[in-house]
Design an enzyme around this catalytic site. Structure first.
Site, PDB file in Angstrom:
ATOM      1  N   HIS A 292      -5.158  -7.410   2.097  1.00  0.00           N
ATOM      2  CA  HIS A 292      -3.908  -7.604   1.536  1.00  0.00           C
ATOM      3  C   HIS A 292      -4.135  -9.271   0.859  1.00  0.00           C
ATOM      4  O   HIS A 292      -4.927  -9.952   1.648  1.00  0.00           O
ATOM      5  CB  HIS A 292      -2.807  -7.491   2.338  1.00  0.00           C
ATOM      6  CG  HIS A 292      -2.989  -8.371   3.523  1.00  0.00           C
ATOM      7  ND1 HIS A 292      -3.889  -7.718   4.746  1.00  0.00           N
ATOM      8  CD2 HIS A 292      -2.425  -9.413   4.253  1.00  0.00           C
ATOM      9  CE1 HIS A 292      -3.750  -8.469   5.873  1.00  0.00           C
ATOM     10  NE2 HIS A 292      -2.894  -9.660   5.620  1.00  0.00           N
TER      11      HIS A 292
ATOM     12  N   HIS B 236      -2.568 -12.916   0.363  1.00  0.00           N
ATOM     13  CA  HIS B 236      -1.285 -13.610   0.619  1.00  0.00           C
ATOM     14  C   HIS B 236      -1.318 -14.757  -0.451  1.00  0.00           C
ATOM     15  O   HIS B 236      -2.053 -15.392  -1.266  1.00  0.00           O
ATOM     16  CB  HIS B 236      -1.746 -14.511   1.767  1.00  0.00           C
ATOM     17  CG  HIS B 236      -1.901 -14.094   2.792  1.00  0.00           C
ATOM     18  ND1 HIS B 236      -0.989 -13.896   3.914  1.00  0.00           N
ATOM     19  CD2 HIS B 236      -3.055 -13.376   3.557  1.00  0.00           C
ATOM     20  CE1 HIS B 236      -1.489 -13.420   5.092  1.00  0.00           C
ATOM     21  NE2 HIS B 236      -2.485 -12.964   4.894  1.00  0.00           N
TER      22      HIS B 236
END
Length: 143
Positions: free
Chosen positions: A99, A101
């Protein structure tokens, strides 16, 4: 072991969604460094940079760029953003589903950013989600 991001993608775990398309989901971080801290999660599971296709990484960055634009164009008032991928346990990756940020920053926010690293909370997550969804919608109509 179950993957919390796969559960969020499937709709079986809660999250505040700010962005979604066929391949990616943008959700507010449950422990944000700053208000608007968003995670861009590919819907297809991969663990880290070693097993994530390059086109997935490029797509994550493109979505992250849109979210960063929304943090600047909205009442969140960002003047910049940190963009990061924590790659592996030694790089502080805690959820092993890759993922990106997107962390909104503001001029002169070093002290509040440091405080956010310790406290990691947003007292109005629903409001923050609404702000980002509205800003993304506006970007879609103007850009």
């Amino acid at each position: 072991m179950a993957c919390v991001f796969c559960e969020i993608v499937a709709g079986t775990a809660p999250a505040i969604r700010v962005y979604e398309d066929d391949d990616f989901l943008g959700i507010l971080d449950i422990r944000p460094f700053t208000r608007g801290h968003t995670l861009v999660v590919p819907k297809r599971h991969s663990v880290d940079l070693t097993d994530t296709p390059a086109d997935t990484l490029a797509g994550m960055l493109a979505v992250g760029q849109r979210i960063a634009q929304a943090t600047r164009a909205s009442q969140l008032g960002a003047t910049g953003n940190n963009i990061a991928i924590n790659d592996g346990k030694s790089a502080m990756q805690t959820v092993f589903h890759i993922h990106l940020h997107v962390i909104p920053r503001r001029d002169g926010d070093k002290l509040s950013f440091a405080k956010g690293m310790l406290l990691r909370r947003d007292p109005d997550r629903e409001g923050t989600g609404r702000i980002l969804r509205e800003a993304l919608s506006q970007l879609d109509t103007t850009g």
